[in-house]
Every structure is written in structure tokens, then in C-alpha cells.
Design a protein around this motif. Structure first.
Motif, short mmCIF file in Angstrom:
data_model
loop_
_atom_site.label_atom_id
_atom_site.label_comp_id
_atom_site.label_asym_id
_atom_site.label_seq_id
_atom_site.Cartn_x
_atom_site.Cartn_y
_atom_site.Cartn_z
N ILE A 131 0.87 -1.18 0.00
CA ILE A 131 0.00 0.00 0.00
C ILE A 131 0.90 1.23 0.00
N THR A 132 0.91 1.99 -1.09
CA THR A 132 1.78 3.15 -1.21
C THR A 132 1.01 4.44 -0.89
N GLN A 133 1.76 5.49 -0.62
CA GLN A 133 1.12 6.79 -0.39
C GLN A 133 0.42 7.27 -1.66
N GLU A 134 1.00 6.98 -2.80
CA GLU A 134 0.35 7.36 -4.06
C GLU A 134 -1.03 6.70 -4.18
N GLN A 135 -1.11 5.43 -3.85
CA GLN A 135 -2.39 4.72 -3.92
C GLN A 135 -3.39 5.32 -2.93
N ILE A 136 -2.93 5.62 -1.71
CA ILE A 136 -3.80 6.22 -0.70
C ILE A 136 -4.30 7.58 -1.19
N SER A 137 -3.41 8.39 -1.73
CA SER A 137 -3.77 9.73 -2.21
C SER A 137 -4.76 9.65 -3.37
N LYS A 138 -4.55 8.73 -4.28
CA LYS A 138 -5.49 8.56 -5.41
C LYS A 138 -6.86 8.10 -4.91
N PHE A 139 -6.86 7.23 -3.91
CA PHE A 139 -8.14 6.77 -3.35
C PHE A 139 -8.86 7.94 -2.69
N ALA A 140 -8.13 8.77 -1.96
CA ALA A 140 -8.73 9.95 -1.34
C ALA A 140 -9.36 10.84 -2.41
N PRO B 115 -1.17 7.41 16.89
CA PRO B 115 -0.39 6.28 17.39
C PRO B 115 0.26 5.47 16.26
N PHE B 116 -0.10 5.77 15.00
CA PHE B 116 0.39 4.99 13.86
C PHE B 116 1.78 5.42 13.42
N GLY B 117 2.12 6.70 13.62
CA GLY B 117 3.43 7.19 13.23
C GLY B 117 3.60 7.46 11.75
N SER B 118 2.55 7.23 10.99
CA SER B 118 2.58 7.49 9.54
C SER B 118 1.14 7.54 9.06
N THR B 119 0.98 7.86 7.80
CA THR B 119 -0.36 7.84 7.23
C THR B 119 -0.88 6.41 7.19
N ILE B 120 -2.21 6.28 7.13
CA ILE B 120 -2.83 4.96 7.05
C ILE B 120 -3.76 4.91 5.84
N ALA B 121 -3.92 3.72 5.33
CA ALA B 121 -4.84 3.50 4.20
C ALA B 121 -6.28 3.64 4.68
N HIS B 122 -7.13 4.14 3.83
CA HIS B 122 -8.57 4.14 4.11
C HIS B 122 -9.01 2.69 4.27
N GLY B 123 -9.88 2.43 5.23
CA GLY B 123 -10.40 1.07 5.38
C GLY B 123 -11.05 0.57 4.11
N TRP C 191 -7.07 13.90 7.17
CA TRP C 191 -5.63 14.10 7.29
C TRP C 191 -4.86 12.85 7.68
N ILE C 192 -5.49 11.90 8.39
CA ILE C 192 -4.75 10.69 8.79
C ILE C 192 -4.30 9.85 7.59
N HIS C 193 -4.89 10.13 6.42
CA HIS C 193 -4.51 9.42 5.20
C HIS C 193 -3.48 10.20 4.38
N LEU C 194 -3.41 11.52 4.58
CA LEU C 194 -2.65 12.35 3.65
C LEU C 194 -1.53 13.19 4.25
N ASP C 195 -1.62 13.55 5.50
CA ASP C 195 -0.66 14.47 6.10
C ASP C 195 0.43 13.68 6.83
N GLU C 196 1.50 13.40 6.10
CA GLU C 196 2.56 12.54 6.63
C GLU C 196 3.23 13.14 7.87
N VAL D 134 1.06 3.21 5.73
CA VAL D 134 1.66 3.36 4.41
C VAL D 134 2.88 2.43 4.29
N ASN D 135 3.04 1.88 3.12
CA ASN D 135 4.12 0.95 2.76
C ASN D 135 4.01 -0.42 3.42
N SER D 136 2.89 -0.70 4.07
CA SER D 136 2.65 -2.06 4.58
C SER D 136 2.34 -2.98 3.41
N ARG D 137 2.63 -4.24 3.63
CA ARG D 137 2.29 -5.26 2.64
C ARG D 137 1.13 -6.08 3.18
#
Length: 154
Positions: free
Chosen positions: A28-37, A58-66, A45-50, A105-108
């Protein structure tokens, strides 16, 4: 990954109650998350504001939309099973969908699937599949649920 090929209602019925397999991992890349948004107009912002997610979550990075992770179901399902000899497949239902763990972001992730039931509805196969979206190196899955597909065989 070993992929199954199923071409009839009778072949589907043979897998009732059985494990079907596991897909390949997908990153799951940031580009994919941003395009989904952008596609869904969900700009939380939890999906886009790194930078902000590093300090305010608590995640320390952006997260994918469920729902982004759910939208990967057809892609990952297609890596596990090929349903041949069909004129139409319909996504019918999702039951008991539970989001268990955020996907950073960047999880497999990969899909694990088990055929629960197959019913013959006057020649249309109604399948219920238990799905688990696993996150690499995580004890908890991203989600679990039961998806129902209808297959109209030729």
C-alpha cells in the motif's frame, strides 16, 4: 501462490468448507492512498498528512482508508481463484466486516480465503467466502469478514 481454476457450480461445491489459498502480498503506497482519497473525496488528514501523523497519531505514519483495503478484494481474490466459464460475476454482499488493525503506508497486505458455503439458486452459484486481509509482520489482520459472490455460469 498456487491459483485454483474453477469452471462450474459442481467444482465450486467441491471446495465448500475448504481453504482456498492466499494471495501474493500487495504494498500500500502513499500514491495509492492519495489517489483513493481523490476518487472518494475522503481527504481526512490521517490518510494524507505525513508530518502530522508522525506526531498526532499512534500509527506514526499515514494509514490507508479502510475502504481502500476492502476495494482490493477483487484484485487479491483473482490471485487465489480464477472462476472460468462465467457470463457474469456479481459482488452481492459483505457480512460481519470488522476492521481490526490500521494499515500504515508501505505495509504489505495479502488476502486469505476460505469457501464457507455454495448454494445453487436456480443455476446461479451463491458463494460465501471468509476473508482475512493479513498485514505482513502483524499479529492482527487489517480486517475479517464474509463476502458473497454470485456466479452465473454459461
Amino acid at each position: 501462490m498456487s491459483q485454483l481454476t474453477i469452471s462450474s457450480l459442481q467444482e465450486l461445491e467441491a471446495y465448500q468448507g475448504k481453504e482456498l489459498g492466499i494471495s501474493d502480498y500487495h504494498t500500500i503506497t502513499q500514491e495509492q492512498i492519495s489517489k483513493f482519497a481523490e476518487a472518494t473525496l475522503d481527504y481526512q488528514w490521517i490518510h494524507l498528512d505525513e508530518e502530522r501523523t508522525k506526531t498526532e497519531t499512534p500509527f506514526g505514519s499515514t494509514i490507508a482508508h479502510g475502504y481502500l483495503t476492502v476495494s482490493l478484494l477483487p484484485y487479491l481474490w483473482g490471485q487465489i481463484v480464477t472462476i472460468g466459464n462465467v457470463k457474469m460475476q456479481v459482488n452481492y454482499e459483505i457480512e460481519s466486516l470488522r476492521f481490526n488493525q490500521a494499515v500504515t503506508v508501505n505495509s504489505r497486505v495479502r488476502l486469505h480465503a476460505k469457501m464457507l458455503t455454495v448454494k445453487n439458486l436456480r443455476g446461479i452459484a451463491k458463494t460465501q467466502i471468509e476473508v482475512t486481509l493479513e498485514i505482513e509482520n502483524s499479529k492482527k489482520p487489517a480486517y475479517t469478514g464474509i463476502v458473497t459472490f454470485l456466479y452465473h455460469f454459461n
